[in-house]
Design a protein around this motif. Structure first.
Motif, PDB file in Angstrom:
ATOM      1  N   ALA A  53      33.890  49.970  30.820  1.00  0.00           N
ATOM      2  CA  ALA A  53      34.317  49.597  32.173  1.00  0.00           C
ATOM      3  C   ALA A  53      33.701  50.554  33.182  1.00  0.00           C
ATOM      4  CB  ALA A  53      35.833  49.638  32.276  1.00  0.00           C
ATOM      5  N   SER A  54      33.352  50.014  34.333  1.00  0.00           N
ATOM      6  CA  SER A  54      32.792  50.829  35.401  1.00  0.00           C
ATOM      7  C   SER A  54      33.864  51.783  35.909  1.00  0.00           C
ATOM      8  CB  SER A  54      32.313  49.926  36.539  1.00  0.00           C
ATOM      9  OG  SER A  54      31.972  50.704  37.660  1.00  0.00           O
ATOM     10  N   PRO A  55      33.481  53.041  36.182  1.00  0.00           N
ATOM     11  CA  PRO A  55      34.477  53.992  36.712  1.00  0.00           C
ATOM     12  C   PRO A  55      34.853  53.688  38.165  1.00  0.00           C
ATOM     13  CG  PRO A  55      32.311  55.008  36.632  1.00  0.00           C
ATOM     14  CD  PRO A  55      32.192  53.663  35.976  1.00  0.00           C
ATOM     15  N   GLU A  56      34.033  52.902  38.835  1.00  0.00           N
ATOM     16  CA  GLU A  56      34.293  52.561  40.224  1.00  0.00           C
ATOM     17  C   GLU A  56      35.068  51.250  40.308  1.00  0.00           C
ATOM     18  OE1 GLU A  56      33.532  54.472  42.903  1.00  0.00           O
ATOM     19  OE2 GLU A  56      32.852  55.951  41.438  1.00  0.00           O
ATOM     20  N   PRO A  57      36.038  51.175  41.195  1.00  0.00           N
ATOM     21  CA  PRO A  57      36.752  49.901  41.370  1.00  0.00           C
ATOM     22  C   PRO A  57      35.791  48.843  41.910  1.00  0.00           C
ATOM     23  CG  PRO A  57      37.867  51.701  42.519  1.00  0.00           C
ATOM     24  CD  PRO A  57      36.552  52.222  42.046  1.00  0.00           C
ATOM     25  N   PRO A  58      35.988  47.592  41.525  1.00  0.00           N
ATOM     26  CA  PRO A  58      35.105  46.512  41.989  1.00  0.00           C
ATOM     27  C   PRO A  58      35.486  46.056  43.400  1.00  0.00           C
ATOM     28  CG  PRO A  58      36.758  45.640  40.506  1.00  0.00           C
ATOM     29  CD  PRO A  58      36.970  47.136  40.560  1.00  0.00           C
ATOM     30  N   PHE A  59      35.218  46.914  44.381  1.00  0.00           N
ATOM     31  CA  PHE A  59      35.646  46.642  45.752  1.00  0.00           C
ATOM     32  C   PHE A  59      35.159  45.292  46.269  1.00  0.00           C
ATOM     33  CE2 PHE A  59      35.713  51.404  45.976  1.00  0.00           C
ATOM     34  CZ  PHE A  59      37.090  51.502  46.072  1.00  0.00           C
ATOM     35  N   VAL A  60      33.912  44.956  45.972  1.00  0.00           N
ATOM     36  CA  VAL A  60      33.374  43.697  46.470  1.00  0.00           C
ATOM     37  C   VAL A  60      34.126  42.515  45.868  1.00  0.00           C
ATOM     38  CG1 VAL A  60      31.318  42.228  46.560  1.00  0.00           C
ATOM     39  CG2 VAL A  60      31.113  44.667  47.007  1.00  0.00           C
ATOM     40  N   GLN A  61      34.430  42.589  44.585  1.00  0.00           N
ATOM     41  CA  GLN A  61      35.182  41.503  43.969  1.00  0.00           C
ATOM     42  C   GLN A  61      36.574  41.399  44.585  1.00  0.00           C
ATOM     43  OE1 GLN A  61      34.882  42.495  39.828  1.00  0.00           O
ATOM     44  NE2 GLN A  61      33.023  41.300  39.584  1.00  0.00           N
ATOM     45  N   PHE A  62      37.189  42.535  44.853  1.00  0.00           N
ATOM     46  CA  PHE A  62      38.507  42.506  45.490  1.00  0.00           C
ATOM     47  C   PHE A  62      38.413  41.925  46.898  1.00  0.00           C
ATOM     48  CE2 PHE A  62      39.870  46.301  42.718  1.00  0.00           C
ATOM     49  CZ  PHE A  62      40.305  45.459  41.718  1.00  0.00           C
ATOM     50  N   TRP A  63      37.347  42.281  47.609  1.00  0.00           N
ATOM     51  CA  TRP A  63      37.185  41.724  48.949  1.00  0.00           C
ATOM     52  C   TRP A  63      37.011  40.205  48.890  1.00  0.00           C
ATOM     53  CZ3 TRP A  63      38.466  41.848  53.588  1.00  0.00           C
ATOM     54  CH2 TRP A  63      37.855  41.010  54.517  1.00  0.00           C
ATOM     55  N   TRP A  64      36.184  39.722  47.978  1.00  0.00           N
ATOM     56  CA  TRP A  64      35.988  38.284  47.854  1.00  0.00           C
ATOM     57  C   TRP A  64      37.276  37.586  47.430  1.00  0.00           C
ATOM     58  CZ3 TRP A  64      32.672  35.781  50.373  1.00  0.00           C
ATOM     59  CH2 TRP A  64      31.427  36.342  50.667  1.00  0.00           C
ATOM     60  N   LEU A  65      38.083  38.246  46.617  1.00  0.00           N
ATOM     61  CA  LEU A  65      39.381  37.680  46.245  1.00  0.00           C
ATOM     62  C   LEU A  65      40.263  37.541  47.486  1.00  0.00           C
ATOM     63  CD1 LEU A  65      41.312  36.704  44.049  1.00  0.00           C
ATOM     64  CD2 LEU A  65      41.988  39.099  43.716  1.00  0.00           C
ATOM     65  N   HIS A  66      40.282  38.570  48.338  1.00  0.00           N
ATOM     66  CA  HIS A  66      41.033  38.497  49.598  1.00  0.00           C
ATOM     67  C   HIS A  66      40.509  37.349  50.453  1.00  0.00           C
ATOM     68  CE1 HIS A  66      41.232  39.266  53.930  1.00  0.00           C
ATOM     69  NE2 HIS A  66      42.468  39.637  53.674  1.00  0.00           N
ATOM     70  N   ASP A  67      39.200  37.270  50.581  1.00  0.00           N
ATOM     71  CA  ASP A  67      38.581  36.229  51.393  1.00  0.00           C
ATOM     72  C   ASP A  67      38.971  34.837  50.891  1.00  0.00           C
ATOM     73  OD1 ASP A  67      36.510  35.416  53.460  1.00  0.00           O
ATOM     74  OD2 ASP A  67      35.629  34.538  51.657  1.00  0.00           O
ATOM     75  N   ALA A  68      38.949  34.662  49.579  1.00  0.00           N
ATOM     76  CA  ALA A  68      39.299  33.361  49.000  1.00  0.00           C
ATOM     77  C   ALA A  68      40.758  33.006  49.281  1.00  0.00           C
ATOM     78  CB  ALA A  68      39.043  33.379  47.492  1.00  0.00           C
ATOM     79  N   ARG A  69      41.642  33.952  49.112  1.00  0.00           N
ATOM     80  CA  ARG A  69      43.062  33.692  49.357  1.00  0.00           C
ATOM     81  C   ARG A  69      43.314  33.446  50.835  1.00  0.00           C
ATOM     82  NH1 ARG A  69      45.204  31.095  46.361  1.00  0.00           N
ATOM     83  NH2 ARG A  69      47.157  31.575  47.359  1.00  0.00           N
ATOM     84  N   TRP A  70      42.605  34.158  51.687  1.00  0.00           N
ATOM     85  CA  TRP A  70      42.743  33.958  53.136  1.00  0.00           C
ATOM     86  C   TRP A  70      42.312  32.540  53.487  1.00  0.00           C
ATOM     87  CZ3 TRP A  70      39.209  32.420  56.674  1.00  0.00           C
ATOM     88  CH2 TRP A  70      39.586  32.503  58.007  1.00  0.00           C
ATOM     89  N   TYR A  71      41.135  32.137  53.003  1.00  0.00           N
ATOM     90  CA  TYR A  71      40.632  30.793  53.281  1.00  0.00           C
ATOM     91  C   TYR A  71      41.628  29.748  52.785  1.00  0.00           C
ATOM     92  CZ  TYR A  71      37.813  26.592  53.349  1.00  0.00           C
ATOM     93  OH  TYR A  71      37.373  25.317  53.589  1.00  0.00           O
ATOM     94  N   GLN A  72      42.130  29.919  51.551  1.00  0.00           N
ATOM     95  CA  GLN A  72      43.082  28.966  50.985  1.00  0.00           C
ATOM     96  C   GLN A  72      44.350  28.875  51.842  1.00  0.00           C
ATOM     97  OE1 GLN A  72      42.366  27.015  48.378  1.00  0.00           O
ATOM     98  NE2 GLN A  72      40.394  27.995  48.121  1.00  0.00           N
ATOM     99  N   GLY A  73      44.816  30.024  52.347  1.00  0.00           N
ATOM    100  CA  GLY A  73      46.006  30.042  53.193  1.00  0.00           C
ATOM    101  C   GLY A  73      45.797  29.308  54.512  1.00  0.00           C
ATOM    102  N   VAL A  74      44.667  29.541  55.152  1.00  0.00           N
ATOM    103  CA  VAL A  74      44.366  28.852  56.413  1.00  0.00           C
ATOM    104  C   VAL A  74      44.194  27.358  56.152  1.00  0.00           C
ATOM    105  CG1 VAL A  74      42.719  28.647  58.328  1.00  0.00           C
ATOM    106  CG2 VAL A  74      43.363  30.904  57.478  1.00  0.00           C
TER     107      VAL A  74
END
Length: 179
Positions: free
Chosen positions: A3-24
């Motif tokens: 596993a990468s030692p760095e958190p997958p920030f971009v994946q988390f951001w895209w997850l936020h974006d997807a949930r935001w879009y779904q909510g709107v």
């Protein structure tokens, strides 16, 4: 597999974006969700392009289109890192035009997985417009093919309207700070 030692920030951001879009989408419908999504994507694209232009000294002046595109490709790579989020290829057609092919797009895969690609309007043209605007590139940009509309990939043709009045990034902040 390690596993990468760095958190997958971009994946988390895209997850936020997807949930935001779904909510709107759920609360206000597809027209509002698509309009707000493209507006936000263009805003972020301008910021990313300005930051990259200053940080990497991306400039169109005094170089070939091939050389410029090598530098310019850093901009979408920051917004969409090359770690499975998408593939981008540029092909120079002549000294004033090029085609861009975008494939294997992570957000589009996620839309399909969620079963919500119907009604989704791709914000690619807004994103591209934001990139070009931020670096002062004067051009005509056309969408030739869209993966969401049944195409094999997303394909765009960009034609410079004039090399003489395309200043490059002289208006971008030298320190790379986003405006």
């Amino acid at each position: 597999m390690t596993a990468s030692p760095e958190p997958p920030f971009v994946q988390f951001w895209w997850l936020h974006d997807a949930r935001w879009y779904q909510g709107v989408l759920k609360r206000f419908g597809p027209d509002a969700a698509n309009e707000i999504n493209e507006e936000a994507a263009k805003f972020v694209a301008r910021r990313v392009a300005r930051w990259c232009a200053g940080r990497y000294e991306i400039s169109f002046g005094g170089q070939s289109l091939e050389e410029f595109l090598k530098e310019f490709s850093r901009i979408p790579a920051v917004m969409f890192p090359d770690d499975g989020h998408m593939q981008v290829e540029h092909t120079v057609l002549n000294p004033m035009a090029w085609e861009t092919v975008v494939s294997d797009v992570f957000p589009k895969r996620m839309l399909r997985a969620a079963g919500t690609q119907d009604g989704y309007r791709c914000p690619c043209m807004g994103i591209r417009s934001g990139f070009f605007e931020a670096v002062g590139l004067k051009c005509r940009d056309e969408r030739l093919e869209c993966e969401l509309e049944g195409g094999q990939a997303c394909r765009f043709r960009t034609t410079l309207t004039s090399r003489e009045d395309t200043p490059g990034v002289e208006n971008a902040p030298a320190d790379g700070a986003a405006q």
